[in-house]
Design a protein around this motif. Structure first.
Motif, PDB file in Angstrom:
ATOM      1  N   HIS A   1       3.902   2.368  12.385  1.00 49.06           N
ATOM      2  CA  HIS A   1       5.149   1.465  12.248  1.00 49.06           C
ATOM      3  C   HIS A   1       6.029   2.001  10.933  1.00 49.06           C
ATOM      4  CE1 HIS A   1       4.935  -1.990  15.009  1.00 49.06           C
ATOM      5  NE2 HIS A   1       4.692  -0.748  15.704  1.00 49.06           N
ATOM      6  N   LYS A   2       5.085   2.254   9.637  1.00 44.83           N
ATOM      7  CA  LYS A   2       5.488   2.738   8.554  1.00 44.83           C
ATOM      8  C   LYS A   2       6.469   4.089   8.677  1.00 44.83           C
ATOM      9  CE  LYS A   2       1.354   2.437   6.336  1.00 44.83           C
ATOM     10  NZ  LYS A   2       0.401   2.836   5.333  1.00 44.83           N
TER      11      LYS A   2
ATOM     12  N   LEU B   1       0.816  -1.296  -0.127  1.00 49.99           N
ATOM     13  CA  LEU B   1      -0.137   0.028   0.140  1.00 49.99           C
ATOM     14  C   LEU B   1       0.776   1.326  -0.216  1.00 49.99           C
ATOM     15  CD1 LEU B   1      -2.947  -0.707   2.347  1.00 49.99           C
ATOM     16  CD2 LEU B   1      -3.060  -0.605  -0.086  1.00 49.99           C
ATOM     17  N   GLY B   2       1.968   1.046   0.696  1.00 53.75           N
ATOM     18  CA  GLY B   2       2.972   2.406   0.637  1.00 53.75           C
ATOM     19  C   GLY B   2       2.270   3.590   1.802  1.00 53.75           C
TER      20      GLY B   2
ATOM     21  N   VAL C   1      -2.973  -7.753   0.669  1.00 54.18           N
ATOM     22  CA  VAL C   1      -2.542  -6.178   0.970  1.00 54.18           C
ATOM     23  C   VAL C   1      -1.634  -6.177   2.111  1.00 54.18           C
ATOM     24  CG1 VAL C   1      -3.272  -4.067   1.041  1.00 54.18           C
ATOM     25  CG2 VAL C   1      -4.653  -5.757  -0.284  1.00 54.18           C
ATOM     26  N   ILE C   2      -0.609  -5.540   1.830  1.00 56.56           N
ATOM     27  CA  ILE C   2       0.443  -5.360   3.113  1.00 56.56           C
ATOM     28  C   ILE C   2       0.527  -3.698   3.374  1.00 56.56           C
ATOM     29  CG2 ILE C   2       2.714  -5.226   3.764  1.00 56.56           C
ATOM     30  CD1 ILE C   2       3.290  -7.791   2.110  1.00 56.56           C
ATOM     31  N   ASN C   3       0.232  -3.312   4.510  1.00 54.28           N
ATOM     32  CA  ASN C   3      -0.060  -2.325   5.003  1.00 54.28           C
ATOM     33  C   ASN C   3       1.548  -1.673   5.200  1.00 54.28           C
ATOM     34  OD1 ASN C   3      -0.942   0.483   5.314  1.00 54.28           O
ATOM     35  ND2 ASN C   3      -1.801  -0.039   7.472  1.00 54.28           N
TER      36      ASN C   3
ATOM     37  N   THR D   1      15.256   3.014   7.659  1.00 54.61           N
ATOM     38  CA  THR D   1      15.483   2.518   6.238  1.00 54.61           C
ATOM     39  C   THR D   1      15.857   3.672   5.344  1.00 54.61           C
ATOM     40  OG1 THR D   1      13.095   2.798   5.329  1.00 54.61           O
ATOM     41  CG2 THR D   1      13.823   0.420   6.269  1.00 54.61           C
ATOM     42  N   ILE D   2      15.624   4.945   5.826  1.00 51.19           N
ATOM     43  CA  ILE D   2      16.004   6.080   4.967  1.00 51.19           C
ATOM     44  C   ILE D   2      16.845   7.188   5.679  1.00 51.19           C
ATOM     45  CG2 ILE D   2      15.143   7.962   3.391  1.00 51.19           C
ATOM     46  CD1 ILE D   2      12.758   6.232   2.828  1.00 51.19           C
TER      47      ILE D   2
END
Length: 327
Positions: free
Chosen positions: A277-278, A21-22, A179-181, A285-286
């Motif tokens: 968590h996103k 999903l992004g 679907v991965i959120n 990660t960034i």
């Protein structure tokens, strides 16, 4: 054959790919995020590559401390590469799917590199402990050969340690939603989507989180307790400042990395917290791979001098260098 087994296998076979999903938002926001992620990714890779190049180009930087630092930079390049390019592709909505094999492989690489970073940061803390608490014996206790061996051990341990966890997640059944959120494949998302018994996977995740995250955190914490205790015993303020400057950059990175990672992985996440968590994953990660080169450059006199020498040589015409004062 038990009733319902055929249906389960049919549903499982239909889940051969996942949809990422992004981040939520309209098309303009997605494009903006894609631009930001792209620029940040380029800067992170360039900055970490610059650290590696500096260490390789300057013999006086090829010491245990900088061998660990170059390994950390190399790790950050691959860590951010494992998830950011795919994230950039899904923001415009053109490439949101990822195959089951690709998802499992991405999860394994990301988690293995993350595990390696925990080990590497704890070894770097131990290196600073030896340098500050045993300065006269440091060259004997931690040579360039030993530091290379420890760094190699961190890499091997990180990738071997995640095999069991990754194989357990790969055996889960996904019978309903695919679907991965999130903007990459994470174990918490796959565990939530699975329709099979996940109790063993959750138990292994918690156990590994305790061993890797809290274990390496404890090693780092104990090292810094001795480091701070030794620094406080130094009589002169200048001596204390000089000693602390050798580990301040590493301490900043440790706080950033462990803080976000403990929030993410020590407890099993719920769907209601996946959106949060996103954003925390974005930090790991960034943001952290981007900031690491700047933190170590700004906090380290030797790296700054090496970088300035390179910039000076590139800006000064050939033949003029001998007339310039050295740093």
């Amino acid at each position: 054959m038990e009733p319902g087994t055929g249906v389960e296998k049919e549903n499982q076979s239909s889940a051969q790919e996942f949809i990422l999903l992004g981040f939520p938002g309209n098309q303009h926001l997605q494009i903006s995020l894609s631009v930001v992620f792209t620029m940040t990714y380029i800067l992170a890779v360039t900055g970490n590559f610059a650290i590696i190049a500096l260490v390789m180009a300057h013999p006086h930087l090829q010491t245990p401390m900088y061998i660990f630092l170059s390994n950390l930079s190399f790790l950050e390049i691959w860590y951010t590469t494992a998830c950011v390019p795919k994230a950039i592709a899904i923001f415009p909505g053109k490439s949101r799917t990822i195959s089951f094999v690709g998802c499992i492989l991405q999860m394994y690489v990301i988690f293995s590199l993350g595990c390696t970073e925990f080990f590497l940061l704890s070894v770097m803390a131990y290196d600073r402990y030896l340098a500050i608490c045993y300065p006269l014996h440091y060259s004997t206790l931690m040579s360039s050969t030993k530091s290379g061996q420890l760094a190699f051990l961190c890499w091997v341990s990180g990738f071997l340690f995640m095999i069991i966890h990754n194989s357990l997640v790969a055996r889960l059944s996904f019978c309903s939603s695919n679907v991965i959120n999130n903007f990459f494949c994470g174990a918490d998302s796959l565990i939530f989507l699975s329709c099979s018994d996940t109790s063993v996977v959750k138990w292994v995740s918690i156990t590994m989180g305790i061993i890797v995250i809290l274990g390496s955190c404890l090693t780092t914490l104990v090292s810094y307790i001795f480091i701070i205790s030794t620094i406080l015993k130094i009589p002169s303020a200048q001596g204390r400042q000089k000693a602390f400057s050798t580990c301040s950059a590493h301490l900043i990175v440790v706080v950033m990395w462990y803080g976000s990672s403990i929030f993410l992985y020590v407890r099993v996440s719920r769907q209601s917290s996946l959106d949060i968590h996103k954003f925390v994953n974005t930090l790991n990660t960034i943001v952290t791979p981007l900031l690491n080169p700047f933190i170590y450059t700004l906090k380290n006199k030797e790296v700054k001098e090496a970088l300035w020498n390179v910039l000076r040589r590139t800006r000064v015409p050939e033949g003029w260098g001998d007339s310039l004062p050295s740093l």
